[in-house]
Design an enzyme around this catalytic site. Structure first.
Site, PDB file in Angstrom:
ATOM      1  N   PRO A 181       0.801  -1.104   0.043  1.00  0.00           N
ATOM      2  CA  PRO A 181       0.003  -0.145   0.130  1.00  0.00           C
ATOM      3  C   PRO A 181       0.876   1.231  -0.189  1.00  0.00           C
ATOM      4  CG  PRO A 181      -0.096  -1.051   2.164  1.00  0.00           C
ATOM      5  CD  PRO A 181       0.653  -1.949   1.323  1.00  0.00           C
ATOM      6  N   GLU A 193      -6.821  -1.657  -6.482  1.00  0.00           N
ATOM      7  CA  GLU A 193      -7.589  -0.971  -5.187  1.00  0.00           C
ATOM      8  C   GLU A 193      -6.903  -1.605  -3.608  1.00  0.00           C
ATOM      9  OE1 GLU A 193     -12.165   0.024  -5.892  1.00  0.00           O
ATOM     10  OE2 GLU A 193     -11.867  -2.124  -5.893  1.00  0.00           O
ATOM     11  N   ASP A 212       4.487 -20.325  18.962  1.00  0.00           N
ATOM     12  CA  ASP A 212       5.437 -19.670  19.676  1.00  0.00           C
ATOM     13  C   ASP A 212       5.202 -18.421  20.157  1.00  0.00           C
ATOM     14  OD1 ASP A 212       8.406 -19.545  20.753  1.00  0.00           O
ATOM     15  OD2 ASP A 212       8.310 -17.848  19.424  1.00  0.00           O
ATOM     16  N   GLU A 271       2.346 -21.686  23.639  1.00  0.00           N
ATOM     17  CA  GLU A 271       3.549 -21.590  24.470  1.00  0.00           C
ATOM     18  C   GLU A 271       3.153 -20.114  25.278  1.00  0.00           C
ATOM     19  OE1 GLU A 271       8.401 -20.432  24.499  1.00  0.00           O
ATOM     20  OE2 GLU A 271       6.945 -19.277  23.064  1.00  0.00           O
TER      21      GLU A 271
END
Length: 655
Positions: free
Chosen positions: A128, A153, A392, A447
């Site tokens: 973008p 777009e 994680d 975790e």
């Protein structure tokens, strides 16, 4: 009769206050039946899925079950409902704008590069902040301007390359590509597509290249996924160290030489670390640069697919250690500043930077970031046929403070409030909801060291939807004991408390040691117990020394106690089943790029006159006994806390 078990984090043992009343056997049965209905696919009623559910009026199905199981959540009922409302609005938006999450999570079929039926190639990126995008590579002799993307777009860019005159694709298999990004401030930068399926590095170079991976005969999986195990026995493994040779081992080596050992040991699940591509080998796979690429340092994508296929043929499920909590700061071969801005996939600094990990933090409120991460999960499930994930760094995701300099005592106010990052929390709820809806046997493990309540309760109940959490206090306790206490000072009440102190109704993965304890700066349990005598006194050809005798027996008992009492699943890190000595250290400048400690010395196990094979046999028999008696999956019929003293509490199960 059930009583509340307290919470223990990695820093301190604390009791949560007891509930205002005991939970009856009838209520327990009701709770279990409600939970079972959720597991079998209970869903919202149609009226509850409409936009008419404005803030404050949404109903969380089976929420009474969660409150009955944990009455201390009652003051935070509105927080739980708000989270669930956020999730429902996201699901509705996905339905209205993307045709549902099924299509949304298959965006890897449209982004990156896609070969069309006529052999034309379709390229698509999200950038973008870019002024212009071009594609360059071997196919156009690295011309920087001949193949521009068209701007679409919402920051999207698209390009179509027609086939060659002979009808073959314009970009050959195994050839190199780069995205040329022209930034708004006039810079020209070179990037790898975030959706790249394969990246590789040439010898003596530092930067990884995007390599177009489109082999003529794609790998076809032969064996079906195994059924979800009732008792989860996990073998945590790193492909690169899975050889006694001082080098980076391969997928093929793991398939041929390690899988048969895992099967023989009785493990029914493998958790593979460091698979998602990471430039820095010594990061242990936790600084990801290419999220859709299996690491090329071990071999090709097809060789990883074969590894998983062969594991499935043995009845072993395979989990991926997935890192959606942060990303590498690398720019030229990572996600960072892909479009030239510091906020493409991430929050702008300082929110978008992790001060301890020196990495970038995702913006989970961004629609395109959700597309990227959720499609990433779907990609690994579909393309490679993984059976689930170990997420994680969940603690870092859940809180704005990321757990830095923060202790968790078990006070429920620590789990609710402005310090909780609800964007990332709801992302985890969404990910678990989608995974378990599309793949009912999918396994997800969190975790988390904070002890977030309802982390492992169903999304339909108001929880986050994980199947298991890691019991991270247990290995810390064993290391603390070995470092600080003499044998005669071991306190069995304290040990039993640590092993059994977990949230009722939320399953845990217990382990005596994992990769964390094996890293340089620490030592394996075996090395803490026997240290330098492992170099000289492990032979059966000489009398057993007192240190070796003590070490071997305690190594067995620590693992058996952890296996029997520590949770509803069990985990072992590769090599520790036979008492692997020393520590784990990857090649780096500080050790002259040595692979000496970045390997697993299976040769010690295969030498008959060394005592390592005795530890291996014990680990194998322990798993086989669990397979026969099923203590991991057995529900706790009784869990009694005698008093708030750590030295007198006990917990047990009766059959």
């Amino acid at each position: 009769m059930l009583r509340w078990a307290g919470l223990r984090d990695q820093r301190a043992l604390r009791f949560c206050p007891p509930p205002s009343r005991e939970i009856s056997d009838a209520e327990t049965t009701s709770t279990l039946l409600l939970s079972l209905s959720v597991a079998l696919g209970a869903r919202l009623a149609p009226s509850e899925r409409t936009m008419a559910d404005q803030q404050g009026s949404i109903t969380v199905p089976d929420f009474s079950s969660l409150l009955q199981m944990d009455p201390y959540l009652k003051p935070f009922e509105q927080d739980l409902k708000r989270r669930h409302e956020h999730l429902q609005k996201l699901l509705l938006q996905l339905e209205e704008t993307e045709g549902g999450f099924d299509q949304f999570t298959r965006s890897y079929r449209s982004f990156g590069v896609q070969r069309q039926p006529d052999n034309s190639l379709f390229f698509k990126e999200w950038a973008p902040g870019a002024e212009a995008l071009f594609l360059t590579g071997d196919f156009n002799d690295w011309n920087k301007f001949s193949n521009p993307y068209a701007k679409k777009e919402f920051g999207k860019w698209e390009l179509i390359l027609p086939p060659k005159h002979d009808g073959s694709p314009a970009v050959d298999h195994n050839s190199k590509l780069k995205v040329v990004v022209h930034t708004n401030d006039g810079q020209r930068i070179y990037r790898i597509s975030p959706w790249a399926k394969y990246v590789a590095r040439e010898e003596k170079t530092v930067i990884y290249d995007w390599v177009h991976w489109d082999p003529p005969p794609p790998y076809i999986h032969i064996h079906p996924r195994p059924k979800k195990p009732t008792s989860l026995r996990i073998y945590e493994a790193h492909v690169g160290i899975a050889s006694p040779e001082p080098k980076v081992a391969s997928y093929s080596n793991f398939t041929t030489n390690v899988l048969p050992r895992i099967k023989d040991l009785g493990y029914n699940c493998i958790q593979l670390m460091a698979i998602m591509e990471h430039v820095y080998y010594a990061c242990f796979g936790y600084q990801i640069t290419s999220y859709f690429a299996a690491s090329s340092r071990y071999g090709t994508p097809d060789e990883l697919k074969q590894l998983i296929d062969v594991a499935h043929s043995m009845g072993i499920v395979v989990l991926l250690d997935v890192v959606h909590s942060h990303a590498s700061k690398n720019t030229e071969d990572g996600l960072n500043r892909f479009d030239g801005t510091d906020s493409c996939f991430f929050h702008s600094p300082p929110r978008g930077e992790h001060s301890l990990w020196d990495s970038r933090l995702f913006n989970y409120s961004s629609w395109e970031v959700l597309r990227f991460l959720l499609s990433n999960l779907r990609w690994w499930m579909e393309e490679y046929r993984f059976d689930g994930f170990r997420f994680d760094g969940v603690t870092s995701m859940l809180y704005h403070h990321h757990g830095i300099g923060t202790g968790f005592s078990g006070d429920y106010n620590e789990y609710f409030g402005l310090h909780v990052d609800e964007d990332s929390l709801v992302y985890l709820m969404l990910a678990n909801h989608i995974l378990h809806t599309l793949y009912p046997d999918c396994i997800t493990i969190a975790e988390d060291v904070s002890g977030m309540p309802a982390l492992c309760r169903g999304v339909q109940e108001g929880g986050l939807g994980f199947d298991y959490r890691l019991a991270m206090a247990i290995p810390d306790k064993w290391i603390q004991i070995l470092k600080e206490l003499k044998d005669e000072d071991w306190n069995m009440g304290d040990i039993a408390f640590t092993l059994t102190n977990r949230r009722y109704g939320e399953k845990c993965i217990a382990y005596a040691e994992s990769h964390d304890q094996a890293l340089v700066g620490d030592k394996t349990l075996a090395f803490w117990l026997m240290d330098k005598e492992m170099y000289t006194n492990m032979s059966t050809l000489i009398p057993m020394s007192p240190i070796i005798d003590r070490g071997i027996q305690l190594h067995k008992m620590i693992r058996l106690l952890t296996h029997g009492l520590g949770g509803e699943g069990y985990l072992n890190f590769i090599g520790n089943e036979f008492g692997h000595p020393e520590w784990l250290d990857f090649p780096r400048e500080g050790n002259n790029q040595s692979y000496h400690y970045a390997r697993r010395q299976f040769n010690l196990l295969d030498t008959d006159h060394l005592r390592y094979c005795q530890l291996y046999a014990f680990d194998r028999d322990m798993n086989r006994a669990e397979d026969e008696y099923g203590w991991l999956a057995a529900p706790p019929d009784k869990c009694i806390l005698q008093s708030p003293s750590l030295h007198t509490c006990s917990a047990f199960s009766e059959r």
